[in-house]
Design a protein around this motif. Structure first.
Motif, PDB file in Angstrom:
ATOM      1  N   MET A  82       0.745  -1.318   0.212  1.00  0.00           N
ATOM      2  CA  MET A  82       0.127   0.108  -0.098  1.00  0.00           C
ATOM      3  C   MET A  82       0.824   1.278  -0.029  1.00  0.00           C
ATOM      4  SD  MET A  82      -3.043  -1.230   2.501  1.00  0.00           S
ATOM      5  CE  MET A  82      -3.007  -2.736   3.168  1.00  0.00           C
ATOM      6  N   TYR A  83       1.956   1.116  -0.761  1.00  0.00           N
ATOM      7  CA  TYR A  83       2.949   2.383  -0.946  1.00  0.00           C
ATOM      8  C   TYR A  83       2.072   3.607  -1.746  1.00  0.00           C
ATOM      9  CZ  TYR A  83       7.195   4.818  -1.717  1.00  0.00           C
ATOM     10  OH  TYR A  83       8.345   5.661  -1.559  1.00  0.00           O
ATOM     11  N   ASP A  84       1.961   4.427  -1.053  1.00  0.00           N
ATOM     12  CA  ASP A  84       1.475   5.725  -1.682  1.00  0.00           C
ATOM     13  C   ASP A  84       2.510   6.905  -1.967  1.00  0.00           C
ATOM     14  OD1 ASP A  84       0.055   7.849  -2.702  1.00  0.00           O
ATOM     15  OD2 ASP A  84      -1.792   7.899  -1.034  1.00  0.00           O
ATOM     16  N   ALA A  85       2.790   6.998  -3.251  1.00  0.00           N
ATOM     17  CA  ALA A  85       4.011   7.748  -3.907  1.00  0.00           C
ATOM     18  C   ALA A  85       3.637   9.217  -3.533  1.00  0.00           C
ATOM     19  CB  ALA A  85       4.112   7.427  -5.250  1.00  0.00           C
ATOM     20  N   ARG A  86       2.280   9.660  -3.263  1.00  0.00           N
ATOM     21  CA  ARG A  86       2.013  11.074  -2.868  1.00  0.00           C
ATOM     22  C   ARG A  86       2.234  11.411  -1.610  1.00  0.00           C
ATOM     23  NH1 ARG A  86      -3.720   9.734  -5.149  1.00  0.00           N
ATOM     24  NH2 ARG A  86      -3.688   8.727  -2.991  1.00  0.00           N
ATOM     25  N   ASN A  87       2.568  10.531  -0.622  1.00  0.00           N
ATOM     26  CA  ASN A  87       2.837  11.175   0.531  1.00  0.00           C
ATOM     27  C   ASN A  87       4.074  10.736   1.282  1.00  0.00           C
ATOM     28  OD1 ASN A  87       2.482   9.104   2.749  1.00  0.00           O
ATOM     29  ND2 ASN A  87       0.452   8.677   2.177  1.00  0.00           N
ATOM     30  N   ASN A  88       4.636  11.469   2.017  1.00  0.00           N
ATOM     31  CA  ASN A  88       6.285  11.318   2.520  1.00  0.00           C
ATOM     32  C   ASN A  88       6.190  10.190   3.354  1.00  0.00           C
ATOM     33  OD1 ASN A  88       6.511  13.673   1.080  1.00  0.00           O
ATOM     34  ND2 ASN A  88       6.595  14.735   3.130  1.00  0.00           N
ATOM     35  N   LEU A  89       5.152   9.756   4.003  1.00  0.00           N
ATOM     36  CA  LEU A  89       5.279   8.759   4.912  1.00  0.00           C
ATOM     37  C   LEU A  89       5.473   7.391   4.487  1.00  0.00           C
ATOM     38  CD1 LEU A  89       4.241   8.300   8.022  1.00  0.00           C
ATOM     39  CD2 LEU A  89       2.085   7.634   7.490  1.00  0.00           C
ATOM     40  N   SER A  90       5.248   6.943   3.317  1.00  0.00           N
ATOM     41  CA  SER A  90       5.575   5.719   2.472  1.00  0.00           C
ATOM     42  C   SER A  90       7.099   5.737   2.476  1.00  0.00           C
ATOM     43  CB  SER A  90       4.872   5.804   1.073  1.00  0.00           C
ATOM     44  OG  SER A  90       3.522   5.284   1.274  1.00  0.00           O
ATOM     45  N   GLN A  91       7.614   7.037   2.024  1.00  0.00           N
ATOM     46  CA  GLN A  91       8.905   7.048   1.590  1.00  0.00           C
ATOM     47  C   GLN A  91       9.863   6.811   2.984  1.00  0.00           C
ATOM     48  OE1 GLN A  91      10.408   7.345  -1.670  1.00  0.00           O
ATOM     49  NE2 GLN A  91      12.400   6.684  -0.133  1.00  0.00           N
ATOM     50  N   GLN A  92       9.260   7.354   3.822  1.00  0.00           N
ATOM     51  CA  GLN A  92       9.991   7.359   5.361  1.00  0.00           C
ATOM     52  C   GLN A  92      10.185   6.127   5.758  1.00  0.00           C
ATOM     53  OE1 GLN A  92       7.901  10.070   8.029  1.00  0.00           O
ATOM     54  NE2 GLN A  92       8.491  12.039   6.925  1.00  0.00           N
ATOM     55  N   VAL A  93       8.829   5.343   5.757  1.00  0.00           N
ATOM     56  CA  VAL A  93       8.922   3.926   6.318  1.00  0.00           C
ATOM     57  C   VAL A  93      10.036   2.791   5.304  1.00  0.00           C
ATOM     58  CG1 VAL A  93       7.328   1.904   6.340  1.00  0.00           C
ATOM     59  CG2 VAL A  93       6.549   4.080   7.187  1.00  0.00           C
ATOM     60  N   GLU A  94       9.845   3.438   4.055  1.00  0.00           N
ATOM     61  CA  GLU A  94      10.832   2.557   3.015  1.00  0.00           C
ATOM     62  C   GLU A  94      12.092   2.707   3.498  1.00  0.00           C
ATOM     63  OE1 GLU A  94      12.228   1.721  -1.556  1.00  0.00           O
ATOM     64  OE2 GLU A  94      10.798   3.499  -1.060  1.00  0.00           O
ATOM     65  N   ASP A  95      12.604   3.875   3.764  1.00  0.00           N
ATOM     66  CA  ASP A  95      13.879   4.322   4.146  1.00  0.00           C
ATOM     67  C   ASP A  95      14.276   3.598   5.360  1.00  0.00           C
ATOM     68  OD1 ASP A  95      13.882   5.799   1.975  1.00  0.00           O
ATOM     69  OD2 ASP A  95      13.889   7.713   2.956  1.00  0.00           O
ATOM     70  N   ASP A  96      13.347   3.729   6.361  1.00  0.00           N
ATOM     71  CA  ASP A  96      13.560   2.950   7.628  1.00  0.00           C
ATOM     72  C   ASP A  96      13.923   1.431   7.479  1.00  0.00           C
ATOM     73  OD1 ASP A  96      11.871   4.257  10.565  1.00  0.00           O
ATOM     74  OD2 ASP A  96      13.304   5.195   9.486  1.00  0.00           O
ATOM     75  N   VAL A  97      12.770   0.854   6.902  1.00  0.00           N
ATOM     76  CA  VAL A  97      12.739  -0.553   6.539  1.00  0.00           C
ATOM     77  C   VAL A  97      13.939  -1.053   6.071  1.00  0.00           C
ATOM     78  CG1 VAL A  97      11.259  -2.580   5.861  1.00  0.00           C
ATOM     79  CG2 VAL A  97      10.276  -0.655   6.966  1.00  0.00           C
ATOM     80  N   ARG A  98      14.392  -0.447   4.903  1.00  0.00           N
ATOM     81  CA  ARG A  98      15.453  -0.746   4.105  1.00  0.00           C
ATOM     82  C   ARG A  98      16.810  -0.779   4.778  1.00  0.00           C
ATOM     83  NH1 ARG A  98      13.720  -2.911  -0.705  1.00  0.00           N
ATOM     84  NH2 ARG A  98      12.149  -1.565  -1.780  1.00  0.00           N
ATOM     85  N   ALA A  99      16.886   0.272   5.500  1.00  0.00           N
ATOM     86  CA  ALA A  99      17.937   0.585   6.389  1.00  0.00           C
ATOM     87  C   ALA A  99      18.109  -0.565   7.555  1.00  0.00           C
ATOM     88  CB  ALA A  99      17.903   1.925   7.042  1.00  0.00           C
ATOM     89  N   HIS A 100      17.125  -0.936   8.259  1.00  0.00           N
ATOM     90  CA  HIS A 100      16.968  -1.910   9.277  1.00  0.00           C
ATOM     91  C   HIS A 100      17.247  -3.328   8.814  1.00  0.00           C
ATOM     92  CE1 HIS A 100      16.594  -2.077  13.507  1.00  0.00           C
ATOM     93  NE2 HIS A 100      15.797  -3.304  13.377  1.00  0.00           N
ATOM     94  N   PHE A 101      16.509  -3.585   7.759  1.00  0.00           N
ATOM     95  CA  PHE A 101      16.536  -5.182   7.440  1.00  0.00           C
ATOM     96  C   PHE A 101      17.170  -5.523   6.083  1.00  0.00           C
ATOM     97  CE2 PHE A 101      13.614  -6.509  10.763  1.00  0.00           C
ATOM     98  CZ  PHE A 101      12.696  -5.497  11.003  1.00  0.00           C
ATOM     99  N   LYS A 102      17.807  -4.340   5.458  1.00  0.00           N
ATOM    100  CA  LYS A 102      18.746  -4.456   4.240  1.00  0.00           C
ATOM    101  C   LYS A 102      17.995  -5.313   3.259  1.00  0.00           C
ATOM    102  CE  LYS A 102      22.567  -3.170   7.144  1.00  0.00           C
ATOM    103  NZ  LYS A 102      21.733  -2.280   8.095  1.00  0.00           N
ATOM    104  N   ASP A 103      18.841  -6.642   2.815  1.00  0.00           N
ATOM    105  CA  ASP A 103      18.537  -7.304   1.609  1.00  0.00           C
ATOM    106  C   ASP A 103      17.242  -8.247   2.144  1.00  0.00           C
ATOM    107  OD1 ASP A 103      19.991  -8.886   2.923  1.00  0.00           O
ATOM    108  OD2 ASP A 103      20.936  -9.528   1.431  1.00  0.00           O
ATOM    109  N   LYS A 104      16.732  -8.266   3.273  1.00  0.00           N
ATOM    110  CA  LYS A 104      15.653  -9.032   3.537  1.00  0.00           C
ATOM    111  C   LYS A 104      14.326  -8.515   2.991  1.00  0.00           C
ATOM    112  CE  LYS A 104      16.886 -12.614   5.931  1.00  0.00           C
ATOM    113  NZ  LYS A 104      16.812 -13.804   5.163  1.00  0.00           N
ATOM    114  N   VAL A 105      14.460  -7.043   2.506  1.00  0.00           N
ATOM    115  CA  VAL A 105      13.212  -6.454   2.112  1.00  0.00           C
ATOM    116  C   VAL A 105      13.287  -6.745   0.447  1.00  0.00           C
ATOM    117  CG1 VAL A 105      12.087  -4.105   2.006  1.00  0.00           C
ATOM    118  CG2 VAL A 105      13.664  -4.608   3.981  1.00  0.00           C
ATOM    119  N   TYR A 106      12.149  -7.200  -0.134  1.00  0.00           N
ATOM    120  CA  TYR A 106      12.000  -7.358  -1.362  1.00  0.00           C
ATOM    121  C   TYR A 106      12.271  -5.985  -2.160  1.00  0.00           C
ATOM    122  CZ  TYR A 106      10.132 -12.039  -0.518  1.00  0.00           C
ATOM    123  OH  TYR A 106      10.059 -13.195  -0.165  1.00  0.00           O
TER     124      TYR A 106
END
Ligand code: ATP
Ligand code: ATP
Ligand code: MG
Ligand code: MG
Lengths: 256, 256
Positions: free
Chosen positions: B185-209
């Motif tokens: 449910m990624y919504d490119a129109r709002n910053n929240l999605s981008q922030q969550v993505e950045d957080d999750v990729r930083a934390h779980f690295k290549d475990k994130v598809y």
């Protein structure tokens, strides 16, 4: 007289926590003394009020297992007139621990007995499951507020929820009523929301609040600041809808 | 060799059912023999494949309590190569009934033993709770696929989920791995999605598809027609993302 409501729906992600946090804040804003009890082990309502993990020592788990009183567990939030009993992951063990306990479904009711004078409204934020935590909430409540997301899957579980409320009323709590159904995350741009609204109003008639909560990104941003949307951005459409919902609830209460 | 995955996250409404239904359909579309087991008493996955309530006699509840075999419970869906074990509200009683049962956490694993030759992939759609149904799924699985909605509240529960997976690996199922986290449910129109993505990729690295599932109204319309989004509207952005996710999953499997 203190009024107690469960905010419940076993379907996940329909806006239970968001409704609890913002409805409670709106009631507090008009001078009602409000207590929120976070019954979800995820602790989202506690986070929604900015309660740090470190401050959640005496919470819902301790209250259910009589390790502390309601007065010891209730924490004043940043919102005047509004306190919360927070929750932690410990609560996820409560389900199994309550199974063999005496009066397992009435623990919460007993805990509230001693503080009937202190609050005007108590709201329980329930987890996405009809488990013993939700049962405790229903047994302790005067009414149930059912957030219903305007999506197809969300419609599926409503009749089972209503049957469960009726079963709890028959076996444990004769005062329990369906206080109302509130449509959430309504998106005027897609037909699905309109179809769900038409269905739900046709079926549940005046049990459905007139107020509809729109999908509004400011509402979903607020928890990351530890603030209710009403405090984070009072003018946004989501906050205005929750203020309107509180007015409608109070009007129904007077006619009660 | 049959590969078994749990689609799990105790946070509600994050896209577990939608991911199970559409990932399973995408795997079946490339010729894999797929079985979905609906472990949620709400039965949304069963509805997502258009299984009528009347056809759900032998389902997940009967399978767990040995009232039928896997072959008797599996129903062919409208999608070639794809069968489902459906669920009904009876399943909501399973939690309490399993508490005192022998080998309560391994019921599902035992039920699958006899059909290891029949399917390439098995996907469990889990309820929004780390209860005995989800535990049964984790004990029977090779891996866990975690849908993560791009919202603030959804981030809160992830570390508790990962710890639970590790505990199940240590006590019941040494093969269990985190297969991957999929952003939904990624919504490119709002910053929240981008922030969550950045957080999750930083934390779980290549475990994130790498594949991200966008918010797309056609995806939420599909269940009202009893069809996976891939079948309802293959060209929409949501369907294309799920097809891409299946390719990414298969690529990881080959490297496995
Ligand atoms: N009106 C709204 N507009 C936009 N986003 C919303 C709205 N209401 C809720 N949300 C967001 O949708 C998600 C689900 O809402 P929420 O967590 O309140 O549901 P819930 O029913 O409490 O979920 P759970 O079943 O996990 O307890 C949250 O990320 C929340 O911020
Ligand atoms: N990519 C998407 N775009 C738009 N809507 C979506 C998308 N994915 C899921 N939805 C909708 O969001 C809602 C929640 O999704 P879903 O029911 O799959 O979540 P879940 O995690 O299975 O919920 P539960 O916790 O109740 O089992 C559903 O109404 C679904 O149709
Ligand atoms: Mg919640
Ligand atoms: Mg689901």
């Amino acid at each position: 007289k203190m009024r107690v409501f469960s905010v419940a729906n076993q379907k996940g992600g329909v806006g239970k926590t968001t409704t609890t946090v913002n409805l409670a804040t709106s009631l507090a804003a008009v001078g009602k003394k409000v207590l929120v009890i976070d019954l979800d082990p995820q602790g989202n309502a506690s986070t929604g009020f900015g309660i740090n993990r470190a401050d959640r020592d005496n919470g819902a788990y301790e209250l259910l297992f009589k390790e502390c009183t309601l007065d010891e567990a209730a924490i004043q939030t940043k919102v005047p007139n509004l306190s919360i009993v927070a929750s932690t992951v410990d609560l996820s063990g409560a389900e199994i621990e309550l199974i063999d306990a005496k009066k397992r479904e009435a623990r919460l009711k007993q805990a509230l007995e001693k503080s009937k004078e202190k609050y005007d409204y108590v709201l329980f934020d329930c987890p996405p499951s009809l488990n013993l935590l939700t049962l405790n909430a229903l047994v302790a409540s005067d009414g149930v507020i059912v957030p219903l997301q305007c999506e197809f899957y969300a419609l599926e579980g409503v009749s089972h929820l209503i049957k469960t409320i009726e079963r709890v009323k028959a076996s444990f709590n004769p005062d329990l009523e369906l206080q109302g159904i509130v449509l959430t995350m309504y998106d005027a741009r897609n037909n699905l929301s309109q179809q769900v609204e038409d269905d739900v109003r046709a079926h549940f008639k005046d049990k459905v609040y007139k107020t509809i909560i729109p999908r509004n990104v400011r509402v979903s941003e607020a928890p990351s600041f530890g603030l209710p949307a009403i405090v984070y951005d009072m003018r946004c459409r989501g906050s205005q809808a929750y203020i309107q919902l509180a007015k409608e609830l109070l009007k129904r209460e007077r006619e009660f």
